[in-house]
Scaffold this active site. Structure first.
Site, PDB file in Angstrom:
ATOM      1  N   THR A 279      10.008  -7.667 -12.819  1.00  0.00           N
ATOM      2  CA  THR A 279       9.483  -9.030 -12.946  1.00  0.00           C
ATOM      3  C   THR A 279       8.392  -9.265 -11.920  1.00  0.00           C
ATOM      4  O   THR A 279       8.586  -8.984 -10.731  1.00  0.00           O
ATOM      5  CB  THR A 279      10.627 -10.044 -12.723  1.00  0.00           C
ATOM      6  OG1 THR A 279      11.646  -9.756 -13.669  1.00  0.00           O
ATOM      7  CG2 THR A 279      10.140 -11.475 -12.899  1.00  0.00           C
TER       8      THR A 279
ATOM      9  N   CYS B 165       4.513   1.594  11.652  1.00  0.00           N
ATOM     10  CA  CYS B 165       5.617   2.239  10.942  1.00  0.00           C
ATOM     11  C   CYS B 165       6.204   3.407  11.727  1.00  0.00           C
ATOM     12  O   CYS B 165       7.197   3.989  11.330  1.00  0.00           O
ATOM     13  CB  CYS B 165       5.145   2.765   9.588  1.00  0.00           C
ATOM     14  SG  CYS B 165       3.601   2.097   9.082  1.00  0.00           S
TER      15      CYS B 165
ATOM     16  N   ALA C  83       0.821  -1.218   0.000  1.00  0.00           N
ATOM     17  CA  ALA C  83       0.000   0.000   0.000  1.00  0.00           C
ATOM     18  C   ALA C  83       0.851   1.263   0.000  1.00  0.00           C
ATOM     19  O   ALA C  83       0.439   2.302  -0.536  1.00  0.00           O
ATOM     20  CB  ALA C  83      -0.946  -0.005   1.194  1.00  0.00           C
ATOM     21  N   THR C  84       2.055   1.208   0.574  1.00  0.00           N
ATOM     22  CA  THR C  84       2.918   2.401   0.568  1.00  0.00           C
ATOM     23  C   THR C  84       3.242   2.787  -0.877  1.00  0.00           C
ATOM     24  O   THR C  84       3.101   3.951  -1.274  1.00  0.00           O
ATOM     25  CB  THR C  84       4.226   2.131   1.347  1.00  0.00           C
ATOM     26  OG1 THR C  84       3.878   1.781   2.686  1.00  0.00           O
ATOM     27  CG2 THR C  84       5.138   3.343   1.352  1.00  0.00           C
TER      28      THR C  84
ATOM     29  N   ASN D  64      -6.020   3.288  10.270  1.00  0.00           N
ATOM     30  CA  ASN D  64      -5.237   2.187  10.833  1.00  0.00           C
ATOM     31  C   ASN D  64      -5.017   2.306  12.343  1.00  0.00           C
ATOM     32  O   ASN D  64      -4.773   1.314  13.014  1.00  0.00           O
ATOM     33  CB  ASN D  64      -3.873   2.089  10.132  1.00  0.00           C
ATOM     34  CG  ASN D  64      -3.170   3.412  10.047  1.00  0.00           C
ATOM     35  OD1 ASN D  64      -3.689   4.362   9.463  1.00  0.00           O
ATOM     36  ND2 ASN D  64      -2.000   3.519  10.628  1.00  0.00           N
TER      37      ASN D  64
ATOM     38  N   HIS E 218      -0.691  -7.997   3.292  1.00  0.00           N
ATOM     39  CA  HIS E 218      -0.257  -8.515   4.596  1.00  0.00           C
ATOM     40  C   HIS E 218      -1.155  -8.153   5.773  1.00  0.00           C
ATOM     41  O   HIS E 218      -0.884  -8.555   6.896  1.00  0.00           O
ATOM     42  CB  HIS E 218       1.200  -8.121   4.880  1.00  0.00           C
ATOM     43  CG  HIS E 218       1.425  -6.699   5.277  1.00  0.00           C
ATOM     44  ND1 HIS E 218       1.548  -6.317   6.585  1.00  0.00           N
ATOM     45  CD2 HIS E 218       1.564  -5.577   4.542  1.00  0.00           C
ATOM     46  CE1 HIS E 218       1.775  -5.003   6.635  1.00  0.00           C
ATOM     47  NE2 HIS E 218       1.783  -4.548   5.394  1.00  0.00           N
TER      48      HIS E 218
ATOM     49  N   GLN F 171      -6.592  -1.217   5.215  1.00  0.00           N
ATOM     50  CA  GLN F 171      -7.150  -1.880   6.404  1.00  0.00           C
ATOM     51  C   GLN F 171      -8.555  -2.449   6.183  1.00  0.00           C
ATOM     52  O   GLN F 171      -9.166  -2.951   7.125  1.00  0.00           O
ATOM     53  CB  GLN F 171      -7.216  -0.877   7.572  1.00  0.00           C
ATOM     54  CG  GLN F 171      -5.873  -0.385   8.058  1.00  0.00           C
ATOM     55  CD  GLN F 171      -5.114  -1.422   8.891  1.00  0.00           C
ATOM     56  OE1 GLN F 171      -5.664  -2.438   9.306  1.00  0.00           O
ATOM     57  NE2 GLN F 171      -3.842  -1.172   9.137  1.00  0.00           N
TER      58      GLN F 171
HETATM   59  C1  LIG Z   1      -3.813   2.627   6.099  1.00  0.00           C
HETATM   60  C2  LIG Z   1      -2.499   2.100   5.688  1.00  0.00           C
HETATM   61  N1  LIG Z   1      -1.927   2.554   4.570  1.00  0.00           N
HETATM   62  C3  LIG Z   1      -0.741   2.103   4.138  1.00  0.00           C
HETATM   63  C4  LIG Z   1      -0.058   1.144   4.837  1.00  0.00           C
HETATM   64  C5  LIG Z   1       1.259   0.641   4.314  1.00  0.00           C
HETATM   65  O1  LIG Z   1       1.050  -0.616   3.741  1.00  0.00           O
HETATM   66  P1  LIG Z   1       2.266  -1.542   3.286  1.00  0.00           P
HETATM   67  O2  LIG Z   1       2.868  -2.070   4.535  1.00  0.00           O
HETATM   68  O3  LIG Z   1       1.625  -2.592   2.443  1.00  0.00           O
HETATM   69  O4  LIG Z   1       3.195  -0.703   2.498  1.00  0.00           O
HETATM   70  C6  LIG Z   1      -0.600   0.629   6.017  1.00  0.00           C
HETATM   71  C7  LIG Z   1       0.133  -0.355   6.824  1.00  0.00           C
HETATM   72  O5  LIG Z   1       0.575  -0.103   7.904  1.00  0.00           O
HETATM   73  C8  LIG Z   1      -1.858   1.121   6.460  1.00  0.00           C
HETATM   74  O6  LIG Z   1      -2.420   0.686   7.584  1.00  0.00           O
END
Ligand SMILES: Cc1ncc(COP(=O)(O)O)c(C=O)c1O
Length: 387
Positions: free
Chosen positions: A242, A325, A76-77, A156, A206, A184
């Site tokens: 890839t 994070c 997601a990042t 989150n 994940h 989420q």
């Molecule tokens: C709302 C939200 N966005 C983005 C992320 C980042 O996701 P990823 O760990 O897949 O990069 C998270 C994960 O902590 C999240 O909860």
């Protein structure tokens, strides 16, 4: 003496990989499986490509869109980066305006900051004391040069759910693109993209019992985006590299297994039991909206205890004091501060998140431990008047 494993109540940070997902991934790694490069034209390559295509279809089906609207990323990042930078930078001028919210994940906020520094205009909306924004705030913030609105689905840290259908309708009516971070959401709350006016959606595997390091960006048909990673024609030229067949297959299986209708009520019941227990601790209060929330996340403020001591005292429960994070940051959660909590109350808050493998016994043990430790810390605090 063997150390007892902490009770895992941090499913919003990440989830263990479901054994059915592991099994599906194992079939893509070795010589007798779909290990080949899915871009290769030979038979083994075609076999891998077929697995990727089935996974893409499963992910698309979960959110009610078409497979060709899914672009694989590393999570997601990256999807948030691709959405924000790919839309604003793709315009070729520095006049674009982005609207987002102060309680977004750092993947959106830090990306917005980079765009801000690069000369784009960014508006950060405030939320109310429950963590919600109103569609009226978005309407008031729109400008002639607004290109993109980015609002997350489930927060989150506090689990609140923003009013996406209303914001989507507003954006569509004004010709402004709408991006949603839905990292989420899957398996917890419905995300019927066929009914909502959303143009870009960030997803990750994940948080849904799939592997780490794989995610996707949904793109509504016709949305033009500039790639951030170059070097090949994979993903229609939008994300070179890839394709990671085993990760993608695991992601697909995880989304296929995510069953919001059956799982959400179980999560809700576990969370309710946890809240019933924790709220009997004197002064404990809920952070975030009491009803408009995801079933798995419970964020509570515990007055009268110092944040760091609380974390140390509750080591036997794997919980979080903010987003996973941000654990290196000694500062109070910016999300809780945006709700109006003081630094000390924000630091004395914990996020509990339940999941597929949480048991009633886990919840009851966690409640008993919390009661004992908070009482102990409060006695200690009474000797330290500055806490
Ligand atoms: C709302 C939200 N966005 C983005 C992320 C980042 O996701 P990823 O760990 O897949 O990069 C998270 C994960 O902590 C999240 O909860």
């Amino acid at each position: 003496m063997k150390k007892i494993e902490p009770i895992y109540l941090d499913y919003a940070a990440t989830t263990p990989v479901d054994s059915r997902v592991v099994k599906s991934m194992n079939g893509c790694l070795e010589m007798d499986g779909a290990f080949a490069n899915p871009s290769s034209v030979h038979l083994p390559g075609q076999r891998a490509a077929q697995m990727v295509s089935e996974a893409r279809a499963a992910i698309a089906a979960r959110i009610h869109v078409r497979p060709q609207e899914i672009v694989f990323t590393s999570g997601a990042t990256e999807s948030d980066n691709l959405a924000l930078k790919g839309i604003l930078m793709g315009r070729g001028d520095r006049y674009g305006h982005l609207i987002t919210v102060k309680t977004e994940h750092k993947a959106v906020l830090d990306t917005a900051k980079v765009l801000d520094r690069a000369g784009f205009e960014v508006t950060y909306l405030d939320c109310d004391s429950t963590g919600l924004i109103e569609v009226r705030q978005v309407a008031d913030a729109l400008k002639e040069n607004t290109i993109l609105v980015s609002v997350m689905h489930v927060n989150n840290e506090i689990g609140v759910i923003q009013p996406l259908p209303e914001i989507g309708q507003l954006c569509r009516s004004k010709g402004v693109l709408f991006h949603v971070d839905a990292a989420q959401s899957i398996g917890k709350v419905p995300l019927p993209l066929n009914e909502w006016c959303i143009d870009l959606v960030s997803l990750t595997s994940h948080k849904v019992y799939g592997p780490k390091g794989i995610g996707a960006l949904y793109l509504h048909p016709g949305v033009q985006i500039t790639p951030l990673i170059h070097g090949g024609e994979q993903e229609r030229g939008l994300r070179a590299g890839t394709l990671s067949t085993h990760q993608i297959v695991g992601f697909g299986k995880a989304f296929e297994l995510a069953d919001t209708k059956n799982e959400a009520p179980k999560l809700e019941a576990l969370r309710a039991r946890l809240w019933e227990g924790l709220k009997s601790i004197d002064g404990v209060r809920l952070n975030g909206h009491p009803d408009q929330r995801s079933p798995n996340i419970l964020n509570v403020a515990i007055p009268g205890v110092e944040g760091e001591s609380l974390r140390l005292a509750t080591e036997d429960i794997a919980v979080s004091s903010g987003a996973a994070c941000n654990t290196d940051s000694p500062e109070a959660s910016y999300v809780l501060k945006a709700l109006g909590l003081s630094d000390s109350l924000a630091q004395g808050s914990l996020r509990f998140s339940v999941g597929r493998f949480t048991t009633i016994n886990d919840i009851d043990r966690a409640i008993a431990l919390m009661k004992k430790e908070v009482a102990r810390l409060r006695v200690l605090a009474s000797f330290m008047p500055n806490w």
